[in-house]
Design a protein around this motif. Sequence first.
Motif, PDB file in Angstrom:
ATOM      1  N   LEU A 188       0.818  -1.205   0.000  1.00  0.00           N
ATOM      2  CA  LEU A 188       0.000   0.000   0.000  1.00  0.00           C
ATOM      3  C   LEU A 188       0.855   1.261   0.000  1.00  0.00           C
ATOM      4  CD1 LEU A 188      -2.735  -1.160   2.544  1.00  0.00           C
ATOM      5  CD2 LEU A 188      -2.839  -1.197   0.051  1.00  0.00           C
ATOM      6  N   GLY A 189       1.921   1.246   0.775  1.00  0.00           N
ATOM      7  CA  GLY A 189       2.766   2.426   0.842  1.00  0.00           C
ATOM      8  C   GLY A 189       3.602   2.655  -0.390  1.00  0.00           C
ATOM      9  N   GLN A 190       4.082   1.574  -0.991  1.00  0.00           N
ATOM     10  CA  GLN A 190       4.996   1.708  -2.126  1.00  0.00           C
ATOM     11  C   GLN A 190       4.272   1.850  -3.466  1.00  0.00           C
ATOM     12  OE1 GLN A 190       9.006   1.167  -1.762  1.00  0.00           O
ATOM     13  NE2 GLN A 190       7.860   2.481  -0.390  1.00  0.00           N
ATOM     14  N   SER A 191       3.142   1.167  -3.634  1.00  0.00           N
ATOM     15  CA  SER A 191       2.517   1.160  -4.955  1.00  0.00           C
ATOM     16  C   SER A 191       1.295   2.058  -5.085  1.00  0.00           C
ATOM     17  CB  SER A 191       2.128  -0.264  -5.354  1.00  0.00           C
ATOM     18  OG  SER A 191       1.109  -0.777  -4.515  1.00  0.00           O
ATOM     19  N   MET A 192       0.512   2.225  -4.018  1.00  0.00           N
ATOM     20  CA  MET A 192      -0.748   2.954  -4.154  1.00  0.00           C
ATOM     21  C   MET A 192      -0.587   4.422  -4.552  1.00  0.00           C
ATOM     22  SD  MET A 192      -3.307   1.023  -4.025  1.00  0.00           S
ATOM     23  CE  MET A 192      -3.966  -0.528  -3.437  1.00  0.00           C
ATOM     24  N   PRO A 193       0.436   5.156  -4.079  1.00  0.00           N
ATOM     25  CA  PRO A 193       0.567   6.541  -4.532  1.00  0.00           C
ATOM     26  C   PRO A 193       0.744   6.665  -6.045  1.00  0.00           C
ATOM     27  CG  PRO A 193       1.837   6.216  -2.535  1.00  0.00           C
ATOM     28  CD  PRO A 193       1.375   4.849  -2.972  1.00  0.00           C
ATOM     29  N   THR A 194       1.251   5.620  -6.693  1.00  0.00           N
ATOM     30  CA  THR A 194       1.392   5.627  -8.150  1.00  0.00           C
ATOM     31  C   THR A 194       0.194   4.987  -8.829  1.00  0.00           C
ATOM     32  OG1 THR A 194       3.807   5.549  -8.038  1.00  0.00           O
ATOM     33  CG2 THR A 194       2.788   4.769 -10.075  1.00  0.00           C
ATOM     34  N   LEU A 195      -0.267   3.847  -8.305  1.00  0.00           N
ATOM     35  CA  LEU A 195      -1.325   3.083  -8.962  1.00  0.00           C
ATOM     36  C   LEU A 195      -2.676   3.781  -8.903  1.00  0.00           C
ATOM     37  CD1 LEU A 195      -2.082   0.459 -10.410  1.00  0.00           C
ATOM     38  CD2 LEU A 195      -2.519  -0.559  -8.176  1.00  0.00           C
ATOM     39  N   MET A 196      -3.033   4.365  -7.780  1.00  0.00           N
ATOM     40  CA  MET A 196      -4.367   4.943  -7.638  1.00  0.00           C
ATOM     41  C   MET A 196      -4.625   6.075  -8.630  1.00  0.00           C
ATOM     42  SD  MET A 196      -4.834   4.716  -3.471  1.00  0.00           S
ATOM     43  CE  MET A 196      -6.600   4.975  -3.353  1.00  0.00           C
ATOM     44  N   GLY A 219       0.396   2.023   9.490  1.00  0.00           N
ATOM     45  CA  GLY A 219       0.949   2.766   8.370  1.00  0.00           C
ATOM     46  C   GLY A 219       0.776   1.999   7.075  1.00  0.00           C
ATOM     47  N   PRO A 220       0.812   2.677   5.938  1.00  0.00           N
ATOM     48  CA  PRO A 220       1.050   4.110   5.733  1.00  0.00           C
ATOM     49  C   PRO A 220      -0.220   4.931   5.929  1.00  0.00           C
ATOM     50  CG  PRO A 220       0.668   3.079   3.636  1.00  0.00           C
ATOM     51  CD  PRO A 220       0.607   1.972   4.657  1.00  0.00           C
ATOM     52  N   ARG A 221      -0.058   6.243   5.821  1.00  0.00           N
ATOM     53  CA  ARG A 221      -1.199   7.160   5.814  1.00  0.00           C
ATOM     54  C   ARG A 221      -1.153   7.922   4.502  1.00  0.00           C
ATOM     55  NH1 ARG A 221      -3.600   9.487  11.212  1.00  0.00           N
ATOM     56  NH2 ARG A 221      -5.659  10.079  10.445  1.00  0.00           N
ATOM     57  N   LEU A 222      -2.287   7.899   3.780  1.00  0.00           N
ATOM     58  CA  LEU A 222      -2.335   8.459   2.440  1.00  0.00           C
ATOM     59  C   LEU A 222      -3.415   9.529   2.353  1.00  0.00           C
ATOM     60  CD1 LEU A 222      -2.212   5.117   0.383  1.00  0.00           C
ATOM     61  CD2 LEU A 222      -0.276   6.556   1.075  1.00  0.00           C
ATOM     62  N   ALA A 223      -3.057  10.659   1.771  1.00  0.00           N
ATOM     63  CA  ALA A 223      -4.041  11.689   1.438  1.00  0.00           C
ATOM     64  C   ALA A 223      -4.427  11.467  -0.027  1.00  0.00           C
ATOM     65  CB  ALA A 223      -3.447  13.079   1.624  1.00  0.00           C
ATOM     66  N   VAL A 224      -5.675  11.064  -0.260  1.00  0.00           N
ATOM     67  CA  VAL A 224      -6.170  10.780  -1.608  1.00  0.00           C
ATOM     68  C   VAL A 224      -7.126  11.905  -1.986  1.00  0.00           C
ATOM     69  CG1 VAL A 224      -7.342   9.115  -3.092  1.00  0.00           C
ATOM     70  CG2 VAL A 224      -5.998   8.317  -1.125  1.00  0.00           C
ATOM     71  N   VAL A 225      -6.721  12.737  -2.944  1.00  0.00           N
ATOM     72  CA  VAL A 225      -7.502  13.914  -3.306  1.00  0.00           C
ATOM     73  C   VAL A 225      -7.974  13.780  -4.749  1.00  0.00           C
ATOM     74  CG1 VAL A 225      -7.505  16.425  -3.537  1.00  0.00           C
ATOM     75  CG2 VAL A 225      -6.208  15.340  -1.680  1.00  0.00           C
ATOM     76  N   ILE A 226      -9.291  13.748  -4.925  1.00  0.00           N
ATOM     77  CA  ILE A 226      -9.909  13.706  -6.244  1.00  0.00           C
ATOM     78  C   ILE A 226     -10.343  15.128  -6.577  1.00  0.00           C
ATOM     79  CG2 ILE A 226     -11.629  12.592  -7.706  1.00  0.00           C
ATOM     80  CD1 ILE A 226      -9.797  10.601  -6.300  1.00  0.00           C
ATOM     81  N   ASP A 227      -9.884  15.644  -7.705  1.00  0.00           N
ATOM     82  CA  ASP A 227     -10.173  17.031  -8.059  1.00  0.00           C
ATOM     83  C   ASP A 227     -10.485  17.127  -9.550  1.00  0.00           C
ATOM     84  OD1 ASP A 227     -10.408  19.761  -8.234  1.00  0.00           O
ATOM     85  OD2 ASP A 227      -8.260  20.181  -8.026  1.00  0.00           O
ATOM     86  N   ASP A 228     -11.770  17.084  -9.876  1.00  0.00           N
ATOM     87  CA  ASP A 228     -12.260  17.296 -11.231  1.00  0.00           C
ATOM     88  C   ASP A 228     -11.509  16.463 -12.275  1.00  0.00           C
ATOM     89  OD1 ASP A 228     -13.821  18.307 -13.272  1.00  0.00           O
ATOM     90  OD2 ASP A 228     -12.627  20.126 -13.517  1.00  0.00           O
ATOM     91  N   GLY A 229     -11.536  15.146 -12.101  1.00  0.00           N
ATOM     92  CA  GLY A 229     -10.964  14.256 -13.099  1.00  0.00           C
ATOM     93  C   GLY A 229      -9.512  13.911 -12.904  1.00  0.00           C
ATOM     94  N   THR A 230      -8.902  14.377 -11.826  1.00  0.00           N
ATOM     95  CA  THR A 230      -7.522  14.017 -11.518  1.00  0.00           C
ATOM     96  C   THR A 230      -7.452  13.513 -10.080  1.00  0.00           C
ATOM     97  OG1 THR A 230      -6.896  16.215 -10.711  1.00  0.00           O
ATOM     98  CG2 THR A 230      -6.626  15.791 -13.078  1.00  0.00           C
ATOM     99  N   ALA A 231      -6.393  12.761  -9.790  1.00  0.00           N
ATOM    100  CA  ALA A 231      -6.188  12.251  -8.432  1.00  0.00           C
ATOM    101  C   ALA A 231      -4.730  12.413  -8.046  1.00  0.00           C
ATOM    102  CB  ALA A 231      -6.585  10.782  -8.341  1.00  0.00           C
ATOM    103  N   THR A 232      -4.504  12.793  -6.817  1.00  0.00           N
ATOM    104  CA  THR A 232      -3.158  12.803  -6.251  1.00  0.00           C
ATOM    105  C   THR A 232      -3.189  12.001  -4.957  1.00  0.00           C
ATOM    106  OG1 THR A 232      -3.583  14.878  -5.069  1.00  0.00           O
ATOM    107  CG2 THR A 232      -2.545  15.042  -7.241  1.00  0.00           C
ATOM    108  N   VAL A 233      -2.126  11.266  -4.708  1.00  0.00           N
ATOM    109  CA  VAL A 233      -2.017  10.467  -3.497  1.00  0.00           C
ATOM    110  C   VAL A 233      -0.677  10.800  -2.856  1.00  0.00           C
ATOM    111  CG1 VAL A 233      -2.019   8.159  -2.506  1.00  0.00           C
ATOM    112  CG2 VAL A 233      -3.401   8.636  -4.538  1.00  0.00           C
TER     113      VAL A 233
END
Length: 292
Positions: A188-196, A219-233
């Motif tokens: 989750l920590g290594q792949s999700m910031p890229t995969l999501m 852990g980990p702790r992830l901020a998942v922000v969806i903003d009008d068709g884009t996502a950042t983790v």
Amino acid sequence: MGTVTRFDSFAEFDPFAEHERTRAALRDVVPRLVRLLQGVRDMDAPSGVPVWTVGDVGAHLAGVHFAYSVGFTDESVEWDGLLPPDDGRSFGERIAAMNATSIGLFSGEERAGLGDFVSERSEMFLRVTEGLSPDTPVTAPWLGKESALTLAAATGLMLSETLVHGLDIARGAGLPWPIGPEEASLVLGQSMPTLMPLALDTAKARGVDIAFDLAIKGGPRLAVVIDDGTATVTRDAPPRAYDCRITAAPVAFLLVSFHRMPIWKAIARGQMRAGGRRPWLAMRLGELIASP
């Protein structure tokens, strides 16, 4: 948005140390996979993936380990003959097409040697990447035109594929396949910031503005922000306001994310819960970010 979440109680993220732990976890899990494949009596038995046999899953895993290792060797691969055309397909459609191709790379008697092939390629990957920085770029054309990952993300994805598809094989073969919380946390920590962000359904996410605080126990702790068709983790983001907080046990979240466990079961077992000002938005996360 909801209340501000603080992160003072969480240890500072060390990307180098976590990358080394992920490499060690991959090195440990592959021999388990080899033993699992050697214990399969019927490669044509149904697996945990509805349309695949146990042998299909093994062939797919062999393709995964080959794909990630080949980028660090002098081997030449004609990717154009293997990849789906870049014709505007969604991420999910592209991955589905690649998966269908991967299971045809090994067939018949070749499948008897799948364990040895996976072992050889994973060992090659670990050997040639030893000592490289976790932010070393890794080409990944199967994820999309000119797509690239970091070495940390690639290692995490290899561990993810091995753990999740190992479970698929084990379910089909009627054999045990435990997944430990530390292994799941590393994935989750290594792949999700890229995969999501890659797996975001951009059509469904158009006009959507939601910030999720995803807290994995231990852990980990992830901020998942969806903003009008884009996502950042973002790992261990600075304090900010969130709409919804999801707290989950690592193995449960991994299995729910890849549709190997229904979310109601994780909730019933107390392994996932939602909070914050708008907890009902937790269900939207799985709708907006597709499982590959």
